[in-house]
Design an enzyme around this catalytic site. Structure first.
Site, short mmCIF file in Angstrom:
data_model
loop_
_atom_site.label_atom_id
_atom_site.label_comp_id
_atom_site.label_asym_id
_atom_site.label_seq_id
_atom_site.Cartn_x
_atom_site.Cartn_y
_atom_site.Cartn_z
N ASP A 57 0.86 -1.18 0.00
CA ASP A 57 0.00 0.00 0.00
C ASP A 57 0.90 1.24 0.00
O ASP A 57 2.06 1.17 0.42
CB ASP A 57 -0.89 -0.03 1.25
CG ASP A 57 -1.75 1.21 1.35
OD1 ASP A 57 -2.37 1.60 0.36
OD2 ASP A 57 -1.79 1.81 2.46
N ASP B 127 -1.53 -0.90 6.22
CA ASP B 127 -1.69 -0.43 7.60
C ASP B 127 -3.08 0.05 7.94
O ASP B 127 -3.35 0.37 9.09
CB ASP B 127 -0.71 0.72 7.88
CG ASP B 127 -1.13 2.02 7.20
OD1 ASP B 127 -1.71 1.95 6.10
OD2 ASP B 127 -0.89 3.09 7.78
N ASP C 254 -7.10 -1.80 3.95
CA ASP C 254 -6.19 -2.84 3.49
C ASP C 254 -6.56 -4.22 4.02
O ASP C 254 -5.99 -5.22 3.58
CB ASP C 254 -4.75 -2.52 3.94
CG ASP C 254 -4.22 -1.23 3.33
OD1 ASP C 254 -4.48 -1.00 2.13
OD2 ASP C 254 -3.58 -0.45 4.06
#
Length: 794
Positions: free
Chosen positions: A483, A682, A686
């Site tokens: 990410d 995080d 996600d």
């Protein structure tokens, strides 16, 4: 929530003869505390809220409210908060079969091994099993040494003992010396051997009990009724049959010694966790409302307390700095060697060491909620899981003991029918040697010991492994999906550009945007609110606030309809962006995330928010590429912004503009290509991708739901720790394969030798005494090899 019975994420628990599987470790703990409450068929009627009562979610204690209802996160019914119940006992678990849990010490009904405490304590508590086995070894040794001297006295020149006493007296002396060794020092082995037969789980103690029992009973029979034995067997001193009291006693003593060494070595596997727990100081310096300071035990510190951390002291609990500035050494928790500067509003972690400055902090997480305690709890749970590679050992062990017994019977038959005289004596000796040397203890220990030491070593380096399966899968990962926000970048965006449209000035634009974003929890919202305040823009109340997932937010500010979000939101309303679109695209090309603002259906301007790339990210990506990993960026940000960040970091594959629910699909597409995928993220958005990936990796600086969805958590949100996690996985799996190789080779070579395959050619036989020594040493060598992982360089 659903539970996979084959691999429940929350583990298993035995109660009243039944095994229950759980979707989450917290559910298992709640069930364990009061099983009957959850097994009752009657539905509980929610009681009215008591004055001052607090209701919490059983899965997420951070969800708290003053009235009963459902948890907004997981939907479970909230429960009244109860005062913590002090532990009155320590649970014990089998290191090889983690589903076996008892309230006290003892032996595992499956494998016979000694159970060990489930909870790691800061100071190593006395182990009753170790103390008992050490005493049995010492007593056994005291009787075995003179017994061995008597048994081997016929090898002395002139045979003085044989001339001094009769053969009958010598036999009775050996019986007297051997009996306390076999029947007292070796009693736990016979108990476990009988339990293995009763429970239909044949194990190493089955073989030990059979071997030593056969040697001892044969010798007792030969001593009490020597005339009942065939004449051809009575070839010893004074026409007696050969006795094997010394073999039975030495085997018991050596096995007891092996158990002592094994128990001591197994205690060393929890040394890393014990070292982590010992980091927390015993006392904290609390500041009361009047400003008075006093030292109080750490157990008395409550969330919200104001604490002082003096130079050189350890931070007592997790919290936030209120005053002061200092460099804090977090290496013992995160694995990072450089101290970090801490000032007001900075987060500090319990157990870390303050530098030369003085800090005043507010306690936020205490007791079992601190990062240190959560690390120990998570690693302790991981140490009790079974790696997929252990299935090979399990399959072999399922047929191994019955196979060994069959080999021992065949060995006895062959020697009794075709062996040299005395045939029966040779048959007994070689059958006993086969039973003793083939004990599968080393085979069973090969995987659990490596997993226990490896996960503990990872905790020291700031890498938390949820279970052994994740540790094994991580070795095979060839693609890493990352990410952008909070993973590659700091996750602390700041407002850098304000572009008002015609008819709006900067202050008016920021006033409307900040007022609307104040109700949002998105990181970009915080950046806009902070940027507006820094520029002196006022903030007003919002009405009819709505959050549109993946698009933005809308609401009414001072009578004006305000919308703030991405281009997709503007198209939905619809709002014509006009010439502002080109300027917004230019900002995205610079790596900024652009937020468009519309007021009463007209575009009002654009805000550019930049999230700085972490200083450690370039080095981390270089390490990961050197490991041969394919790196893919997956982000919900625009393609232009994502490409700008990717170019800066040298990432060639970018999947941008992905909605949260579609991130899991993106990971699945890579898996369909045959890739083994790890996902690092995080945030809440996600979580689907983390769950879909072969290995989910959560940043410890992220949200709790991300960490719950992930198989690996990096205590410090630093991608360099992924390289450390890979090395940990590779080192642990290499260690497991070495242990399995040693165990298989040991048995493959030892059993034929004990059966006597070398006798026809070389005239060599393996004494049961040497077989026992080799069996004990094989177990200790496997544990010693696993302990080498404590020194693994990550």
């Amino acid at each position: 929530m659903t539970v996979d019975p084959e691999a429940p994420r929350g583990g298993r628990w035995e109660h009243a003869g039944h095994t229950y599987s759980f979707c989450n470790p917290k559910c298992r703990e709640r069930f364990r505390a009061d099983p009957e409450r959850y097994l009752s068929s009657a539905e509980a009627v929610p009681a009215p809220a008591a004055p001052g009562a607090v209701y919490v979610c059983p899965m997420d204690p951070e969800v708290r409210q003053s009235h009963p209802g459902a948890c907004p996160k997981c939907g479970m019914a909230l429960e009244p908060e109860a005062p913590p119940v002090p532990r009155t006992h320590v649970e014990y678990v089998c290191p090889m079969h983690p589903e076996v849990v008892k309230d006290g010490p003892g032996s595992c009904p499956v494998c016979g091994m000694a159970l060990e405490p489930r909870t790691v304590l800061p100071e190593e508590a006395p182990d009753p099993e170790l103390q008992s086995m050490r005493l049995r070894f010492r007593v056994g040794l005291a009787f075995t040494v003179p017994l061995l001297v008597l048994a081997m006295s016929d090898m002395l020149p002139g045979q003085p003992v044989q001339h001094a006493v009769s053969a009958s007296v010598l036999a009775w002396a050996q019986l007297v010396l051997a009996t306390p060794v076999v029947l007292w020092a070796g009693w736990p082995f016979f108990q476990r051997g009988w339990a293995s037969v009763r429970n239909r789980h044949l194990n190493m103690f089955t073989l030990i009990a059979l071997g030593t029992g056969a040697a001892y009973l044969f010798s007792v029979f030969a001593t009490l009724l020597p005339q009942a034995l065939p004449q051809g067997l009575r070839t010893g001193h004074g026409g007696t049959a050969p006795l094997y009291f010394e073999a039975a006693a030495v085997i018991v003593t050596l096995v007891a010694l092996g158990q002592v060494l094994e128990l001591r070595a197994r205690h060393a596997t929890s040394g890393a966790l014990r070292a982590l727990l010992s980091l927390a100081p015993a006392v904290a310096r609390r500041i009361d409302a009047e400003g008075h300071e006093e030292d109080v035990p750490l157990t008395q510190v409550q969330p919200g307390d104001t604490l002082r951390v003096r130079p050189g002291e350890k931070v007592p609990v997790d919290g936030v700095v209120l005053q002061g500035a200092s460099a804090v050494d977090e290496s013992m928790v995160t694995g990072e060697s450089l101290p970090l500067e801490k000032g007001p509003d900075a987060q500090v972690t319990g157990g870390t060491v303050n530098g030369t400055g003085s800090l005043v902090m507010r306690a936020q997480r205490v007791g079992q909620d601190t990062l240190l305690s959560r690390i120990v709890q998570r690693v302790s749970e991981a140490q009790r899981t079974r790696a997929p590679i252990q299935r090979l050992a399990d399959k072999v062990a399922a047929v191994f003991v019955p196979g060994v017994i069959a080999v021992a019977v065949v060995t006895a038959g062959v020697w009794a029918l075709w062996g040299p005289e005395p045939r029966l004596a040779h048959a007994v000796v070689n059958a006993v040697a086969v039973l003793i040397i083939a004990c599968p203890c080393a085979l069973g220990l090969a995987t659990p010991m490596s997993v226990m030491v490896g996960t503990g070593r990872g905790a020291q380096a700031g890498v938390l492994i949820r279970d052994a399966a994740a540790l094994e899968r991580l070795e095979a990962v060839d693609t890493l999906v990352v990410d952008k926000t909070g993973t590659l970048t700091e996750g602390k965006p700041r407002l850098v550009t304000v572009l008002p449209a015609r008819g709006f000035d900067e202050t008016r634009l920021l006033h409307l945007a900040a007022s609307l974003e104040r109700g949002s929890e998105h990181p970009l919202a915080s950046a806009i609110v902070a940027g507006a305040k820094a520029r002196g823009a006022p903030v007003s109340p919002v009405e009819d606030f709505r959050s549109l997932t993946g698009k933005g937010v809308t609401g009414r500010v001072e009578g004006a309809e305000v919308a703030l979000g991405n281009a997709a939101l503007m198209e939905t309303l619809p709002v014509e962006v006009g010439p502002l679109a080109g300027r917004a695209e230019a900002l995205r090309a610079e790596g900024q995330t652009v937020v468009l603002v519309a007021v009463d259906g007209q575009v009002a301007g654009a805000l550019g928010v930049e999230d700085p790339v972490k200083d450690s990210t370039p080095e981390a990506l270089a390490l990961l590429r050197a490991e041969g990993l394919r790196v893919v960026m997956l982000t919900g940000d625009s393609q232009t912004t994502a490409d700008a960040v990717a170019r800066r970091l040298g990432i060639t594959e970018v999947i941008a503009g992905v909605q949260p629910e579609a991130k899991g699909d993106a990971v699945h597409r890579l898996q369909r290509e045959g890739r083994v995928v790890a996902m690092a993220g995080d945030g809440v958005n996600d979580a689907p991708a983390l769950a879909q990936a072969d290995v989910g990796i959560a940043m410890g600086t992220g949200t709790d739901i991300a960490m719950e969805s992930a198989a690996v958590t990096l205590v410090k949100g630093d991608l360099r720790a992924i390289a450390r996690a890979r090395r940990l996985s590779q080192g642990t799996l290499r260690n497991i394969r070495q242990n399995l190789f040693f165990a298989f080779i040991y048995n493959a070579v030892g059993v034929p030798l004990a059966a006597g395959v070398l006798y026809p050619v070389f005239g060599l036989l393996l004494s049961p005494i040497f077989a026992s020594a080799a069996m004990s040493l094989s177990s200790v060598s496997v544990i010693g090899n696993a302990l080498r992982l404590r020194k693994l360089k990550l």
